[in-house]
Design a protein around this motif. Structure first.
Motif, PDB file in Angstrom:
ATOM      1  N   VAL A  33       0.843  -1.201   0.000  1.00  0.00           N
ATOM      2  CA  VAL A  33       0.000   0.000   0.000  1.00  0.00           C
ATOM      3  C   VAL A  33       0.876   1.249   0.000  1.00  0.00           C
ATOM      4  O   VAL A  33       0.612   2.207  -0.736  1.00  0.00           O
ATOM      5  CB  VAL A  33      -0.968  -0.005   1.206  1.00  0.00           C
ATOM      6  N   VAL A  34       1.927   1.244   0.788  1.00  0.00           N
ATOM      7  CA  VAL A  34       2.849   2.386   0.821  1.00  0.00           C
ATOM      8  C   VAL A  34       3.492   2.573  -0.548  1.00  0.00           C
ATOM      9  O   VAL A  34       3.638   3.700  -1.035  1.00  0.00           O
ATOM     10  CB  VAL A  34       3.911   2.197   1.925  1.00  0.00           C
ATOM     11  N   GLY A  35       3.857   1.470  -1.195  1.00  0.00           N
ATOM     12  CA  GLY A  35       4.439   1.559  -2.535  1.00  0.00           C
ATOM     13  C   GLY A  35       3.465   2.154  -3.542  1.00  0.00           C
ATOM     14  O   GLY A  35       3.856   2.949  -4.405  1.00  0.00           O
ATOM     15  N   MET A  36       2.194   1.781  -3.452  1.00  0.00           N
ATOM     16  CA  MET A  36       1.194   2.348  -4.364  1.00  0.00           C
ATOM     17  C   MET A  36       1.003   3.837  -4.100  1.00  0.00           C
ATOM     18  O   MET A  36       0.806   4.619  -5.026  1.00  0.00           O
ATOM     19  CB  MET A  36      -0.133   1.615  -4.224  1.00  0.00           C
ATOM     20  N   MET A  37       1.049   4.235  -2.830  1.00  0.00           N
ATOM     21  CA  MET A  37       0.892   5.649  -2.510  1.00  0.00           C
ATOM     22  C   MET A  37       2.070   6.447  -3.044  1.00  0.00           C
ATOM     23  O   MET A  37       1.899   7.563  -3.537  1.00  0.00           O
ATOM     24  CB  MET A  37       0.743   5.832  -1.007  1.00  0.00           C
ATOM     25  N   ASP A  38       3.276   5.891  -2.966  1.00  0.00           N
ATOM     26  CA  ASP A  38       4.454   6.566  -3.509  1.00  0.00           C
ATOM     27  C   ASP A  38       4.345   6.709  -5.022  1.00  0.00           C
ATOM     28  O   ASP A  38       4.723   7.727  -5.589  1.00  0.00           O
ATOM     29  CB  ASP A  38       5.723   5.801  -3.145  1.00  0.00           C
ATOM     30  N   ALA A  39       3.810   5.672  -5.688  1.00  0.00           N
ATOM     31  CA  ALA A  39       3.635   5.736  -7.140  1.00  0.00           C
ATOM     32  C   ALA A  39       2.630   6.817  -7.513  1.00  0.00           C
ATOM     33  O   ALA A  39       2.814   7.544  -8.495  1.00  0.00           O
ATOM     34  CB  ALA A  39       3.192   4.381  -7.676  1.00  0.00           C
ATOM     35  N   ALA A  40       1.556   6.961  -6.740  1.00  0.00           N
ATOM     36  CA  ALA A  40       0.555   7.992  -7.015  1.00  0.00           C
ATOM     37  C   ALA A  40       1.153   9.381  -6.805  1.00  0.00           C
ATOM     38  O   ALA A  40       0.884  10.305  -7.582  1.00  0.00           O
ATOM     39  CB  ALA A  40      -0.659   7.798  -6.121  1.00  0.00           C
ATOM     40  N   ALA A  41       1.964   9.551  -5.788  1.00  0.00           N
ATOM     41  CA  ALA A  41       2.606  10.838  -5.541  1.00  0.00           C
ATOM     42  C   ALA A  41       3.574  11.172  -6.664  1.00  0.00           C
ATOM     43  O   ALA A  41       3.694  12.337  -7.074  1.00  0.00           O
ATOM     44  CB  ALA A  41       3.327  10.819  -4.195  1.00  0.00           C
ATOM     45  N   MET A  42       4.256  10.165  -7.191  1.00  0.00           N
ATOM     46  CA  MET A  42       5.185  10.386  -8.294  1.00  0.00           C
ATOM     47  C   MET A  42       4.429  10.854  -9.531  1.00  0.00           C
ATOM     48  O   MET A  42       4.867  11.759 -10.226  1.00  0.00           O
ATOM     49  CB  MET A  42       5.955   9.103  -8.610  1.00  0.00           C
ATOM     50  N   GLU A  43       3.275  10.276  -9.812  1.00  0.00           N
ATOM     51  CA  GLU A  43       2.476  10.678 -10.967  1.00  0.00           C
ATOM     52  C   GLU A  43       2.032  12.124 -10.837  1.00  0.00           C
ATOM     53  O   GLU A  43       2.057  12.878 -11.806  1.00  0.00           O
ATOM     54  CB  GLU A  43       1.262   9.756 -11.117  1.00  0.00           C
ATOM     55  N   LEU A  44       1.622  12.540  -9.647  1.00  0.00           N
ATOM     56  CA  LEU A  44       1.207  13.926  -9.452  1.00  0.00           C
ATOM     57  C   LEU A  44       2.366  14.898  -9.605  1.00  0.00           C
ATOM     58  O   LEU A  44       2.181  16.017 -10.061  1.00  0.00           O
ATOM     59  CB  LEU A  44       0.555  14.098  -8.082  1.00  0.00           C
ATOM     60  N   SER A  45       3.558  14.498  -9.236  1.00  0.00           N
ATOM     61  CA  SER A  45       4.695  15.405  -9.381  1.00  0.00           C
ATOM     62  C   SER A  45       5.091  15.557 -10.843  1.00  0.00           C
ATOM     63  O   SER A  45       5.591  16.603 -11.249  1.00  0.00           O
ATOM     64  CB  SER A  45       5.884  14.907  -8.559  1.00  0.00           C
ATOM     65  N   VAL A  46       4.871  14.529 -11.650  1.00  0.00           N
ATOM     66  CA  VAL A  46       5.214  14.593 -13.067  1.00  0.00           C
ATOM     67  C   VAL A  46       4.117  15.295 -13.856  1.00  0.00           C
ATOM     68  O   VAL A  46       4.385  16.127 -14.719  1.00  0.00           O
ATOM     69  CB  VAL A  46       5.455  13.167 -13.626  1.00  0.00           C
ATOM     70  N   ASN A  47       2.860  14.955 -13.588  1.00  0.00           N
ATOM     71  CA  ASN A  47       1.705  15.538 -14.277  1.00  0.00           C
ATOM     72  C   ASN A  47       0.739  16.111 -13.241  1.00  0.00           C
ATOM     73  O   ASN A  47      -0.252  15.478 -12.898  1.00  0.00           O
ATOM     74  CB  ASN A  47       0.981  14.471 -15.114  1.00  0.00           C
ATOM     75  N   PRO A  48       0.995  17.328 -12.762  1.00  0.00           N
ATOM     76  CA  PRO A  48       0.173  17.846 -11.660  1.00  0.00           C
ATOM     77  C   PRO A  48      -1.267  18.155 -12.054  1.00  0.00           C
ATOM     78  O   PRO A  48      -2.132  18.222 -11.197  1.00  0.00           O
ATOM     79  CB  PRO A  48       0.904  19.110 -11.235  1.00  0.00           C
ATOM     80  N   HIS A  49      -1.554  18.330 -13.353  1.00  0.00           N
ATOM     81  CA  HIS A  49      -2.908  18.712 -13.760  1.00  0.00           C
ATOM     82  C   HIS A  49      -3.787  17.504 -14.070  1.00  0.00           C
ATOM     83  O   HIS A  49      -4.991  17.643 -14.186  1.00  0.00           O
ATOM     84  CB  HIS A  49      -2.853  19.637 -14.972  1.00  0.00           C
ATOM     85  N   ILE A  50      -3.198  16.328 -14.216  1.00  0.00           N
ATOM     86  CA  ILE A  50      -3.979  15.140 -14.553  1.00  0.00           C
ATOM     87  C   ILE A  50      -4.619  14.583 -13.296  1.00  0.00           C
ATOM     88  O   ILE A  50      -3.961  14.347 -12.292  1.00  0.00           O
ATOM     89  CB  ILE A  50      -3.095  14.090 -15.242  1.00  0.00           C
TER      90      ILE A  50
END
Length: 63
Positions: free
Chosen positions: A38-55
Motif C-alpha cells: 500500500v505504501v508503494g502504491m501511494m508513492d507511485a501515485a505521488a510520483m504521478e502527481l509530481s510529473v503531471n500535476p494537472h492530470i
C-alpha cells in the motif's frame, strides 16, 4: 483425574497454543507485506502527481 488423561490434555493444549501462535505470526507477516505494498502504491501515485500535476485533479461529469 488420571495422570495419563492429564498428560494428554496438557499436550493437546500445548499443541493448540503452538498452532495459534504460528497462525498469528503468519497473519502478521501478511499484514506487513500488504502494508508495504500500500505504501508503494501511494508513492507511485505521488510520483504521478509530481510529473503531471494537472492530470486527475478535476473530474467533470454530466448526467
Amino acid at each position: 483425574m488420571d495422570i495419563a488423561k492429564l498428560s494428554m490434555a496438557m499436550s493437546s493444549a500445548k499443541t493448540n497454543d503452538a498452532f495459534g501462535v504460528a497462525m498469528l505470526a503468519k497473519s502478521l507477516d501478511q499484514a506487513e507485506t500488504t502494508g508495504s505494498q500500500v505504501v508503494g502504491m501511494m508513492d507511485a501515485a505521488a510520483m504521478e502527481l509530481s510529473v503531471n500535476p494537472h492530470i486527475g485533479g478535476n473530474f467533470d461529469m454530466t448526467v
